[in-house]
Design an enzyme around this catalytic site. Structure first.
Site, PDB file in Angstrom:
ATOM      1  N   PHE A  48      33.512  41.126 -55.994  1.00 49.85           N
ATOM      2  CA  PHE A  48      33.452  40.081 -57.023  1.00 49.85           C
ATOM      3  C   PHE A  48      32.292  39.117 -56.764  1.00 49.85           C
ATOM      4  O   PHE A  48      31.520  38.788 -57.665  1.00 49.85           O
ATOM      5  CB  PHE A  48      34.791  39.338 -57.050  1.00 49.85           C
ATOM      6  CG  PHE A  48      34.825  38.136 -57.951  1.00 49.85           C
ATOM      7  CD1 PHE A  48      35.192  38.256 -59.277  1.00 49.85           C
ATOM      8  CD2 PHE A  48      34.513  36.870 -57.460  1.00 49.85           C
ATOM      9  CE1 PHE A  48      35.230  37.139 -60.108  1.00 49.85           C
ATOM     10  CE2 PHE A  48      34.560  35.751 -58.272  1.00 49.85           C
ATOM     11  CZ  PHE A  48      34.912  35.882 -59.606  1.00 49.85           C
ATOM     12  N   ASP A  49      32.168  38.643 -55.527  1.00 52.63           N
ATOM     13  CA  ASP A  49      31.109  37.679 -55.184  1.00 52.63           C
ATOM     14  C   ASP A  49      29.727  38.246 -55.458  1.00 52.63           C
ATOM     15  O   ASP A  49      28.867  37.592 -56.082  1.00 52.63           O
ATOM     16  CB  ASP A  49      31.194  37.301 -53.703  1.00 52.63           C
ATOM     17  CG  ASP A  49      32.523  36.716 -53.307  1.00 52.63           C
ATOM     18  OD1 ASP A  49      33.561  37.329 -53.629  1.00 52.63           O
ATOM     19  OD2 ASP A  49      32.528  35.664 -52.659  1.00 52.63           O
TER      20      ASP A  49
END
Length: 435
Positions: A206-207
């Protein structure tokens, strides 16, 4: 039909108000957890004490429990009841990215942050992390263990994995940020509203996906060197996480190559400084577009000359010029569409290429006319494959074509900017405009 929110680009960054916020916190720090009954309470108590002592604005700590099966939900609920400014959110599906995306999407705080429950990062970096977002200087901020000035204590295995992963990001996705995996990040809420729907991953990638898309959209990412101490009891499975990350790199790289992501919705106005906006008569983004157009134009000219030289070996100058100009024009339009004028996706791509061919025809007329004038002046037959004794040499032809292309390039930029890729920001403020 897209909503007005989907059509509008991001507004210019401004300093966030720190007073008269209507009781809402300026900062919402999210702690995503899964089966962290041991570390959760010490983490929240330490973070709450630090913020209460050092943070000058209103804050909130949100424990985002994603499908824990131990006592984590009960501990989070108890702390939310006992500590002011603490709340707990329960998600029934596992995934750190899902937890962050869900809580950030529902938060009313103008600055959203998160940190890992082990608090490996020194909390003294928290205020430097969010300060550029509060001031309006940056859109996102990340803690970096690889930036100059950071101090890191961790084993060689994790060090090797981290550095290798960031090298992969730089080589495959052209990422310029130094540390994608540090669990210490923040984002402005108006950016999160546009960016999070584009992020598909719900786990550890996600990051990275969020940062890559933000960087490709031209958003400003601030990096803070951090002091970081590895947690020896971390439950992260390194090899499984690395495999999922590589799959994510492939997926995002393919989407970027196809141009299917609507990154233009994340564009900021050129010149966030109010002094820039006060200047009348200067179209937004002119300097950036000129720079991009010059770079694309220089590469297109080299491509054109190489193609012309190759075609000229087997045909006359007019045919070689037409074929070389056609191929380089298609490449030039595609490159300017994406790199100079920031148009992504397939919408209107065919129309833009058709308009680019009209611009090509004008350039063809200029260059062909120059060749015809050269032939008339030297007495050479422009339709033949060779050059007569009294005709112009190959070097002279190239010199004439370079001069003609410079004139055509100026005209091409004006037509691209005013006709092919006009500034649609004024139209974007019309709710019914379909982007």
């Amino acid at each position: 039909m897209p909503t007005p929110m989907e059509c509008l680009t991001l507004p210019a960054r401004e300093h966030l108000p720190v007073r008269d916020t209507g009781g809402r916190p300026v900062l919402d720090v999210v702690i995503p957890v899964h089966n962290e009954e041991k570390d959760l309470e010490p983490c929240v108590l330490r973070l709450h004490a630090h913020l209460a002592r050092t943070f000058p604005y209103g804050f909130r700590i949100t424990v985002a429990d994603n499908a824990s099966t131990d006592r984590t939900p009960a501990i989070a609920a108890r702390m939310a009841a006992e500590l002011p400014g603490v709340r707990s959110v329960r998600l029934e599906r596992k995934g750190r990215g899902r937890a962050l995306g869900t809580v950030w999407s529902r938060s009313e705080a103008p600055v959203l942050a998160y940190m890992d429950v082990d608090l490996s990062t020194d909390l003294n970096a928290l205020l430097p992390l969010v300060a550029p977002l509060i001031s309006g200087h940056s859109d996102l901020a990340i803690g970096s263990r690889l930036a100059g000035g950071s101090r890191v204590v961790r084993g060689p295995k994790r060090e090797l994995v981290s550095r290798t992963y960031n090298l992969i990001l730089r080589g495959s996705l052209a990422a310029r940020f130094s540390d994608a995996q540090c669990g210490f990040k923040a984002i402005r809420r108006e950016v999160a509203e546009r960016l999070l729907p584009m992020v598909e991953d719900t786990g550890w990638f996600f990051d990275t996906e969020m940062l890559v898309l933000a960087e490709r959209a031209g958003l400003r990412i601030h990096e803070v060197p951090v002091d970081w101490v590895d947690d020896p009891d971390s439950t992260v499975h390194i090899l499984r996480t690395a495999a999922e990350d590589l799959k994510g790199v492939w997926r995002v790289g393919r989407a970027l190559a196809k141009g299917t992501l609507p990154l233009d919705r994340l564009a900021r106005p050129f010149g966030d400084d109010p002094r820039d906006r006060a200047i009348s008569g200067v179209p937004g983004g002119l300097a950036r577009q000129l720079a991009g157009f010059c770079v694309v134009g220089a590469l297109s000219t080299l491509l054109y000359l190489a193609l012309y030289s190759a075609f000229r070996a087997g045909t006359g100058p007019q045919a070689a010029n037409g074929a070389a100009l056609l191929l380089s024009a298609v490449a030039n339009t595609a490159a300017n569409r994406r790199l100079t004028f920031g148009v992504r996706g397939r919408e209107r791509a065919v129309r833009h290429q058709a308009q680019g061919l009209v611009v090509f025809a004008i350039g063809l007329a200029l260059t062909s006319g120059s060749l015809a004038a050269l032939a008339a002046a030297t007495g050479s037959a422009t339709g033949s494959a060779g050059v007569s004794a009294g005709g112009a040499g190959h070097g002279t032809e190239l010199a004439v074509l370079i001069a003609a292309n410079l004139a055509a390039t100026v005209l091409r930029f004006l037509l691209f900017r005013a006709w092919v890729f006009p500034d649609r920001r004024a139209d974007d403020h019309t709710p019914g405009d379909a982007r």
